[in-house]
Design a protein around this motif. Structure first.
Motif, PDB file in Angstrom:
ATOM      1  N   SER A   1       0.847  -1.190   0.000  1.00  0.00           N
ATOM      2  CA  SER A   1       0.000   0.000   0.000  1.00  0.00           C
ATOM      3  C   SER A   1       0.883   1.241   0.000  1.00  0.00           C
ATOM      4  N   GLY A   2       0.344   2.305  -0.523  1.00  0.00           N
ATOM      5  CA  GLY A   2       1.088   3.557  -0.613  1.00  0.00           C
ATOM      6  C   GLY A   2       2.248   3.512  -1.607  1.00  0.00           C
ATOM      7  N   VAL A   3       2.247   2.530  -2.508  1.00  0.00           N
ATOM      8  CA  VAL A   3       3.383   2.386  -3.437  1.00  0.00           C
ATOM      9  C   VAL A   3       3.248   3.313  -4.645  1.00  0.00           C
ATOM     10  N   ARG A   4       4.351   3.995  -4.944  1.00  0.00           N
ATOM     11  CA  ARG A   4       4.464   4.782  -6.169  1.00  0.00           C
ATOM     12  C   ARG A   4       5.935   4.710  -6.549  1.00  0.00           C
ATOM     13  N   GLN A   5       6.294   3.611  -7.192  1.00  0.00           N
ATOM     14  CA  GLN A   5       7.694   3.297  -7.432  1.00  0.00           C
ATOM     15  C   GLN A   5       8.009   3.503  -8.914  1.00  0.00           C
ATOM     16  N   GLU A   6       8.883   4.447  -9.205  1.00  0.00           N
ATOM     17  CA  GLU A   6       9.216   4.678 -10.616  1.00  0.00           C
ATOM     18  C   GLU A   6       9.965   3.467 -11.183  1.00  0.00           C
ATOM     19  N   ILE A   7       9.655   3.125 -12.413  1.00  0.00           N
ATOM     20  CA  ILE A   7      10.323   1.991 -13.072  1.00  0.00           C
ATOM     21  C   ILE A   7      11.559   2.545 -13.774  1.00  0.00           C
ATOM     22  N   SER A   8      12.736   2.080 -13.335  1.00  0.00           N
ATOM     23  CA  SER A   8      13.958   2.786 -13.755  1.00  0.00           C
ATOM     24  C   SER A   8      14.156   2.775 -15.274  1.00  0.00           C
ATOM     25  N   SER A   9      13.776   1.681 -15.927  1.00  0.00           N
ATOM     26  CA  SER A   9      13.980   1.626 -17.373  1.00  0.00           C
ATOM     27  C   SER A   9      12.795   2.224 -18.138  1.00  0.00           C
ATOM     28  N   LEU A  10      11.824   2.730 -17.392  1.00  0.00           N
ATOM     29  CA  LEU A  10      10.623   3.269 -18.035  1.00  0.00           C
ATOM     30  C   LEU A  10      10.286   4.581 -17.330  1.00  0.00           C
ATOM     31  N   ARG A  11      11.200   5.517 -17.453  1.00  0.00           N
ATOM     32  CA  ARG A  11      11.128   6.786 -16.739  1.00  0.00           C
ATOM     33  C   ARG A  11       9.764   7.457 -16.927  1.00  0.00           C
ATOM     34  N   GLY A  12       9.206   7.941 -15.819  1.00  0.00           N
ATOM     35  CA  GLY A  12       7.893   8.588 -15.911  1.00  0.00           C
ATOM     36  C   GLY A  12       6.744   7.611 -15.722  1.00  0.00           C
ATOM     37  N   GLN A  13       7.074   6.298 -15.619  1.00  0.00           N
ATOM     38  CA  GLN A  13       6.035   5.278 -15.396  1.00  0.00           C
ATOM     39  C   GLN A  13       6.292   4.647 -14.034  1.00  0.00           C
ATOM     40  N   PHE A  14       5.222   4.243 -13.376  1.00  0.00           N
ATOM     41  CA  PHE A  14       5.332   3.801 -11.990  1.00  0.00           C
ATOM     42  C   PHE A  14       4.646   2.467 -11.756  1.00  0.00           C
ATOM     43  N   GLN A  15       5.116   1.788 -10.701  1.00  0.00           N
ATOM     44  CA  GLN A  15       4.352   0.671 -10.167  1.00  0.00           C
ATOM     45  C   GLN A  15       3.485   1.260  -9.061  1.00  0.00           C
ATOM     46  N   TRP A  16       2.216   0.880  -9.058  1.00  0.00           N
ATOM     47  CA  TRP A  16       1.256   1.405  -8.076  1.00  0.00           C
ATOM     48  C   TRP A  16       0.690   0.270  -7.265  1.00  0.00           C
ATOM     49  N   SER A  17       0.315   0.562  -6.023  1.00  0.00           N
ATOM     50  CA  SER A  17      -0.443  -0.424  -5.267  1.00  0.00           C
ATOM     51  C   SER A  17      -1.930  -0.142  -5.504  1.00  0.00           C
ATOM     52  N   VAL A  18      -2.785  -1.051  -5.034  1.00  0.00           N
ATOM     53  CA  VAL A  18      -4.216  -0.904  -5.324  1.00  0.00           C
ATOM     54  C   VAL A  18      -4.751   0.449  -4.827  1.00  0.00           C
ATOM     55  N   ASP A  19      -4.287   0.878  -3.649  1.00  0.00           N
ATOM     56  CA  ASP A  19      -4.812   2.150  -3.121  1.00  0.00           C
ATOM     57  C   ASP A  19      -4.345   3.368  -3.934  1.00  0.00           C
ATOM     58  N   THR A  20      -3.108   3.333  -4.428  1.00  0.00           N
ATOM     59  CA  THR A  20      -2.615   4.504  -5.171  1.00  0.00           C
ATOM     60  C   THR A  20      -3.024   4.480  -6.649  1.00  0.00           C
ATOM     61  N   ILE A  21      -3.260   3.285  -7.195  1.00  0.00           N
ATOM     62  CA  ILE A  21      -3.600   3.206  -8.628  1.00  0.00           C
ATOM     63  C   ILE A  21      -4.987   3.816  -8.885  1.00  0.00           C
ATOM     64  N   VAL A  22      -5.802   3.812  -7.843  1.00  0.00           N
ATOM     65  CA  VAL A  22      -7.151   4.358  -7.983  1.00  0.00           C
ATOM     66  C   VAL A  22      -7.091   5.847  -8.358  1.00  0.00           C
TER      67      VAL A  22
END
Ligand code: PBG
Length: 327
Positions: free
Chosen positions: A41-62
């Protein structure tokens, strides 16, 4: 007789004229934004090889999904990274699986956003292949994979998905999924099939993002040889026959001719996926100051549209929508 150069110049004189005579219109409604959902939860992790794109958890993706919709993008496609991977990819069809939970949460907060799910086993299998492995052959077992994909698709739709997008390239999976959905009463849910999916180096950053690089061998057995064009038409014809409602070509940039040829062949909507590596190469060049990121992205997207795609899956969807509505 006026010179062509002079005639065209007259038509290009003002921005208003240039807009009026523009042959290809890229619109916000053409865009589909891919999003990655991870456990926690609370995840907003930038994907290093895909700058500007993130991994989200269910609560943050909403929030991210709602904001994407508010920026004008009509649809998202979800990719899940499960808590655990196993040989069968069983987390792919759990009712409380990562994608299933994300779909339900997003549909609750943004009911008008079209939520598409990627249906494949590669994110869920520990070996990283798109299907189950036949231990005797040491290769993906096409037919044994079909019921698992159908089950995964059904679980996504039960959770509220508006459309499913099988990306595994097994033969017969569109029919298997259609049958499973119909049996459960989901006759109104369309299937967008990754019909012509090439064995491409440009999926590199995506595999980092979901940890799905094959642990042995490669995907040549079930993905297409980049040198083949006619073969794409055969793959597309098969998927249409099996019941695909939208046909997708992937990647896009090195396959513009395929988009064009498929457009001539079928009457159903055609989608193209501008994949992770295609996005990343523009990001990387822009970071070095070698090109203008926004201009390069818009040029590629309009090119994909001009080649014949009705819909474009792109990591740039939200940015493009903002630019398009800014005028
Ligand atoms: C398979 C899948 C892949 C992508 C979308 N769905 C990876 C693959 O086939 O290896 C790639 C998308 C991208 O590179 O942006 N589930």
């Amino acid at each position: 007789m006026a010179e062509l150069k002079q005639r065209l110049r007259r038509l290009r004189r003002t921005e208003g004229l240039r807009r009026m005579i523009r042959e290809t219109a890229l619109g916000v409604d053409d865009l589909i934004q891919p999003l990655f959902v991870v456990p926690g939860s609370g995840v907003r992790q930038e994907i290093s090889s895909l700058r500007g794109q993130f991994q989200w958890s269910v609560d943050t993706i909403v929030n991210e999904a709602s904001a994407t919709y508010d920026d004008g993008v009509p649809a998202v496609i979800l990719f899940g990274i499960p808590e655990e991977k196993d040989p069968q990819g069983t987390h792919g069809w759990r009712q409380d699986g990562i994608v299933q939970r994300a779909v339900a949460a997003i549909k609750k907060s943004a009911p008008s956003l079209t939520v598409i799910t990627d249906v494949c086993l590669c994110e869920y299998t520990d070996h990283g292949h798109c299907g189950v492995i036949d231990s005797e052959q040491g290769d993906v077992d096409n037919d044994a994979t079909l019921p698992l994909l159908a089950r995964e698709a059904l679980s996504h739709v039960d959770a509220g998905a508006d459309m499913v997008a099988p990306s595994d390239m097994m033969d017969g999976r569109v029919a298997a999924i259609r049958q499973e959905l119909d049996k459960a009463g989901h006759t109104a849910i369309p299937i967008m099939s990754y019909a012509a999916k090439y064995h491409s180096a440009f999926y590199g950053p995506f595999r980092d993002a979901v940890g799905s690089a094959p642990q042995f061998g490669d995907r040549r057995g079930y993905q297409m040889d980049p040198a083949n064009g006619r073969e794409a038409l055969r793959e597309v014809a098969l998927d249409v026959e099996e019941g695909a409602d939208i046909i997708m070509i992937k990647p896009a940039q090195a396959y513009m001719d395929i988009i064009w040829r498929v457009r001539q062949q079928v009457d159903c909507p055609v989608a193209a996926y501008h994949v992770s590596g295609e996005y990343a190469q523009i990001v990387a060049a822009a970071e070095r100051g070698w090109l203008d990121f926004d201009r390069a992205m818009m040029e590629v997207l309009v090119g994909i549209k001009r080649a014949g795609a009705d819909l474009i899956l792109t990591y740039y969807a939200r940015e493009a929508a903002r630019k398009l509505s800014a005028r």
